[in-house]
Design a protein around this motif. Sequence first.
Motif, mmCIF file in Angstrom:
data_model
loop_
_atom_site.group_PDB
_atom_site.id
_atom_site.type_symbol
_atom_site.label_atom_id
_atom_site.label_comp_id
_atom_site.label_asym_id
_atom_site.label_seq_id
_atom_site.Cartn_x
_atom_site.Cartn_y
_atom_site.Cartn_z
ATOM 1 N N HIS A 235 0.851 -1.200 0.000
ATOM 2 C CA HIS A 235 0.000 0.000 0.000
ATOM 3 C C HIS A 235 0.882 1.243 0.000
ATOM 4 O O HIS A 235 1.894 1.272 0.685
ATOM 5 C CB HIS A 235 -0.852 0.090 1.274
ATOM 6 C CG HIS A 235 -1.311 -1.212 1.836
ATOM 7 N ND1 HIS A 235 -0.501 -2.070 2.538
ATOM 8 C CD2 HIS A 235 -2.535 -1.790 1.815
ATOM 9 C CE1 HIS A 235 -1.186 -3.129 2.922
ATOM 10 N NE2 HIS A 235 -2.421 -2.992 2.489
ATOM 11 N N TRP A 236 0.428 2.275 -0.692
ATOM 12 C CA TRP A 236 1.098 3.579 -0.659
ATOM 13 C C TRP A 236 0.083 4.575 -0.082
ATOM 14 O O TRP A 236 -0.945 4.864 -0.729
ATOM 15 C CB TRP A 236 1.496 4.024 -2.050
ATOM 16 C CG TRP A 236 2.685 3.311 -2.631
ATOM 17 C CD1 TRP A 236 3.960 3.793 -2.726
ATOM 18 C CD2 TRP A 236 2.720 2.005 -3.252
ATOM 19 N NE1 TRP A 236 4.780 2.876 -3.339
ATOM 20 C CE2 TRP A 236 4.050 1.766 -3.677
ATOM 21 C CE3 TRP A 236 1.753 1.014 -3.464
ATOM 22 C CZ2 TRP A 236 4.432 0.586 -4.312
ATOM 23 C CZ3 TRP A 236 2.135 -0.162 -4.097
ATOM 24 C CH2 TRP A 236 3.460 -0.372 -4.507
ATOM 25 N N TYR A 237 0.359 5.079 1.149
ATOM 26 C CA TYR A 237 -0.562 6.023 1.795
ATOM 27 C C TYR A 237 -0.074 7.456 1.611
ATOM 28 O O TYR A 237 1.147 7.718 1.596
ATOM 29 C CB TYR A 237 -0.691 5.704 3.288
ATOM 30 C CG TYR A 237 -1.467 4.424 3.530
ATOM 31 C CD1 TYR A 237 -2.863 4.419 3.498
ATOM 32 C CD2 TYR A 237 -0.813 3.226 3.740
ATOM 33 C CE1 TYR A 237 -3.580 3.238 3.687
ATOM 34 C CE2 TYR A 237 -1.520 2.039 3.929
ATOM 35 C CZ TYR A 237 -2.908 2.057 3.901
ATOM 36 O OH TYR A 237 -3.609 0.885 4.081
ATOM 37 N N GLU A 300 -9.714 -3.711 2.603
ATOM 38 C CA GLU A 300 -8.341 -4.094 2.941
ATOM 39 C C GLU A 300 -7.484 -2.852 3.214
ATOM 40 O O GLU A 300 -6.657 -2.836 4.125
ATOM 41 C CB GLU A 300 -7.702 -4.865 1.774
ATOM 42 C CG GLU A 300 -8.198 -6.274 1.588
ATOM 43 C CD GLU A 300 -7.433 -6.976 0.469
ATOM 44 O OE1 GLU A 300 -6.436 -7.642 0.770
ATOM 45 O OE2 GLU A 300 -7.843 -6.851 -0.702
ATOM 46 N N LEU A 301 -7.688 -1.820 2.401
ATOM 47 C CA LEU A 301 -6.862 -0.606 2.540
ATOM 48 C C LEU A 301 -7.151 0.103 3.853
ATOM 49 O O LEU A 301 -6.240 0.494 4.585
ATOM 50 C CB LEU A 301 -7.126 0.349 1.374
ATOM 51 C CG LEU A 301 -6.968 -0.253 -0.023
ATOM 52 C CD1 LEU A 301 -7.268 0.791 -1.080
ATOM 53 C CD2 LEU A 301 -5.552 -0.805 -0.198
ATOM 54 N N TYR A 302 -8.444 0.266 4.169
ATOM 55 C CA TYR A 302 -8.802 0.926 5.427
ATOM 56 C C TYR A 302 -8.445 0.027 6.609
ATOM 57 O O TYR A 302 -8.007 0.497 7.659
ATOM 58 C CB TYR A 302 -10.301 1.265 5.457
ATOM 59 C CG TYR A 302 -10.687 2.370 4.497
ATOM 60 C CD1 TYR A 302 -9.939 3.543 4.435
ATOM 61 C CD2 TYR A 302 -11.788 2.251 3.662
ATOM 62 C CE1 TYR A 302 -10.276 4.566 3.557
ATOM 63 C CE2 TYR A 302 -12.135 3.265 2.782
ATOM 64 C CZ TYR A 302 -11.368 4.421 2.735
ATOM 65 O OH TYR A 302 -11.709 5.420 1.872
ATOM 66 N N GLY A 303 -8.655 -1.276 6.437
ATOM 67 C CA GLY A 303 -8.361 -2.218 7.529
ATOM 68 C C GLY A 303 -6.893 -2.179 7.924
ATOM 69 O O GLY A 303 -6.553 -2.155 9.106
ATOM 70 N N ALA A 307 -5.560 -0.869 11.516
ATOM 71 C CA ALA A 307 -4.919 -1.856 12.399
ATOM 72 C C ALA A 307 -3.475 -1.489 12.706
ATOM 73 O O ALA A 307 -2.976 -1.775 13.800
ATOM 74 C CB ALA A 307 -4.978 -3.238 11.749
ATOM 75 N N ILE A 308 -2.774 -0.864 11.763
ATOM 76 C CA ILE A 308 -1.325 -0.687 11.934
ATOM 77 C C ILE A 308 -0.856 0.743 11.688
ATOM 78 O O ILE A 308 -0.169 1.343 12.509
ATOM 79 C CB ILE A 308 -0.563 -1.654 10.996
ATOM 80 C CG1 ILE A 308 -0.835 -3.099 11.415
ATOM 81 C CG2 ILE A 308 0.942 -1.369 11.027
ATOM 82 C CD1 ILE A 308 -0.161 -4.154 10.573
ATOM 83 N N VAL A 309 -1.227 1.309 10.555
ATOM 84 C CA VAL A 309 -0.594 2.566 10.123
ATOM 85 C C VAL A 309 -0.932 3.717 11.065
ATOM 86 O O VAL A 309 -0.041 4.460 11.496
ATOM 87 C CB VAL A 309 -1.029 2.900 8.670
ATOM 88 C CG1 VAL A 309 -0.419 4.221 8.222
ATOM 89 C CG2 VAL A 309 -0.617 1.773 7.731
ATOM 90 N N ARG A 310 -2.196 3.876 11.414
ATOM 91 C CA ARG A 310 -2.633 5.045 12.184
ATOM 92 C C ARG A 310 -1.847 5.191 13.485
ATOM 93 O O ARG A 310 -1.426 6.288 13.851
ATOM 94 C CB ARG A 310 -4.136 4.924 12.486
ATOM 95 C CG ARG A 310 -4.688 6.130 13.229
ATOM 96 C CD ARG A 310 -6.168 6.016 13.445
ATOM 97 N NE ARG A 310 -6.533 4.717 14.011
ATOM 98 C CZ ARG A 310 -7.724 4.149 13.885
ATOM 99 N NH1 ARG A 310 -8.672 4.758 13.202
ATOM 100 N NH2 ARG A 310 -7.980 2.988 14.434
ATOM 101 N N ARG A 319 -5.755 7.593 3.472
ATOM 102 C CA ARG A 319 -6.039 7.682 2.029
ATOM 103 C C ARG A 319 -4.941 6.942 1.284
ATOM 104 O O ARG A 319 -3.769 7.322 1.356
ATOM 105 C CB ARG A 319 -6.085 9.144 1.580
ATOM 106 C CG ARG A 319 -6.411 9.316 0.104
ATOM 107 C CD ARG A 319 -6.820 10.749 -0.212
ATOM 108 N NE ARG A 319 -5.734 11.693 -0.049
ATOM 109 C CZ ARG A 319 -4.804 11.948 -0.955
ATOM 110 N NH1 ARG A 319 -4.834 11.311 -2.117
ATOM 111 N NH2 ARG A 319 -3.851 12.820 -0.740
ATOM 112 N N CYS A 320 -5.336 5.864 0.627
ATOM 113 C CA CYS A 320 -4.369 5.044 -0.084
ATOM 114 C C CYS A 320 -4.276 5.532 -1.531
ATOM 115 O O CYS A 320 -5.279 5.611 -2.231
ATOM 116 C CB CYS A 320 -4.819 3.584 -0.037
ATOM 117 S SG CYS A 320 -3.497 2.454 -0.368
#
Length: 396
Positions: A235-237, A300-303, A307-310, A319-320
């Motif tokens: 993913h690229w956020y 999947e992107l929001y999940g 779960a991890i990025v935030r 926003r991916c």
Amino acid sequence: MAAVESYDVVVCGLGAMGSATAYQLARRGVRVLGLDRLSPPHRFGSTHGDTRVTRQAIGEGLAYVPLAQRSHQLWREIEAQTGAELLTTNGLLVLASPGLQTRHHGKTRFLETTIEAARAFSIDHEELSAAEISSRYPQLRLSGDESGYFEPGGGFVRPEAAVSAQLELARRSGAAIRTVEAMTGYVQDTDGVTVTTTAGRYAAGTLVLAAGAWLGAILGEPYARDFAISRQVLHWYAVDGPIEPYLPDRFPVFIWDRQPVSFYGFPAIDGRDGGLKVAAEQAVPSATVDDVSREVGTGELYGFYDAIVRDHLPGLARRCIRAVTCMYTTTPDGDFVIDRHPEHPSVVILSPCSGHGFKHSAAIGEAVAATVAGEVPVVDLSPFSLQRLRPQSVPS
Ligand SMILES: Cc1cc2nc3c(=O)[nH]c(=O)nc-3n(C[C@H](O)[C@H](O)[C@H](O)COP(=O)(O)OP(=O)(O)OC[C@H]3O[C@@H](n4cnc5c(N)ncnc54)[C@H](O)[C@@H]3O)c2cc1C
């Protein structure tokens, strides 16, 4: 059918491993044919997504250190010969909390083994506390009990550019490179192999199977069961706020070993528009390559973000910008298999690199080419025997 063409070596698959092997064979004057069912670099195998982590102190085990170190040297040589930009050593950070039971590429004690490898091979590094990491990289939100390893000579490699550069050098050295031509089978003869493809038939002294996630289907049982395929998502956020703190001169490549799942990320190599690439290892198995879904759902992107990025990269937006799938081919112990086929002595099995192979690929290609050409390889491939997984199989 057309007359059989003859080569010293046929390399089946021209991704990370096959392109390196074809180049290294051709530069030795070996008559080599490289085949790929698609047109590498492409996004349907295991060698795409702009960046791959590289490091010299290898937490998967000390046997890998010479492979990574030799690959770094080879990439610099390839850069000089082609003008391609392959290796960026902007620094690599590994961080973990104490007492973790998680596995990274199948291995526990990833941080500890990384430090052990750095000490054993005198690799330039720093061992950092959580406070030191936070003060150096406020972009990362730590819990406070982590410790870390920083390797200034670590960073990232560009996989697509590396494949293109090695194929270009292979061609320049006389290799025949045929793309959009799939191997459909091979037969072990008394003194070599006959390879059939969608376009013809070839005789060769050696066949190198560098087919990545397709390897199991080519080998069939009982070997296929040792090479599990799993779908991975990159993913690229987007970055909220200024991009400068995330550019490669201020932000390292990182591997964050944490409970329940480890993750890793890269700096913003394409500035604000490109975002930050972040991913975690996923162990969702697929029976065949065709079963791997290439779509990435918004759930999947929001999940992944929630779960991890935030919690760990609070400067990234929910926003991916982009997401792609990729495939791991993983052995039961997470280590590579680079070996002769136990029943077909003219066939070399080369691909299953369990999600950590790219950083070693240039040296693996060189060592396999040297072995096939009758030279003593500069790195030792014996730790990667197939026999360790199937001691009952007949060694060639
Ligand atoms: C998401 C992800 C992240 C990763 N991150 C890292 C990392 O940070 N650092 C690192 O070191 N490693 C990493 N890896 C691992 C590394 O990228 C792989 O080990 C490596 O790229 C695998 O290369 P390969 O040549 O074996 O496979 P591939 O590149 O997939 O090449 C196989 C080729 O074989 C061809 N082929 C298949 N069947 C046939 C046939 N019958 N005839 C002709 N051609 C055929 C395919 O078209 C393909 O081009 C990662 C892998 C993934 C998936």
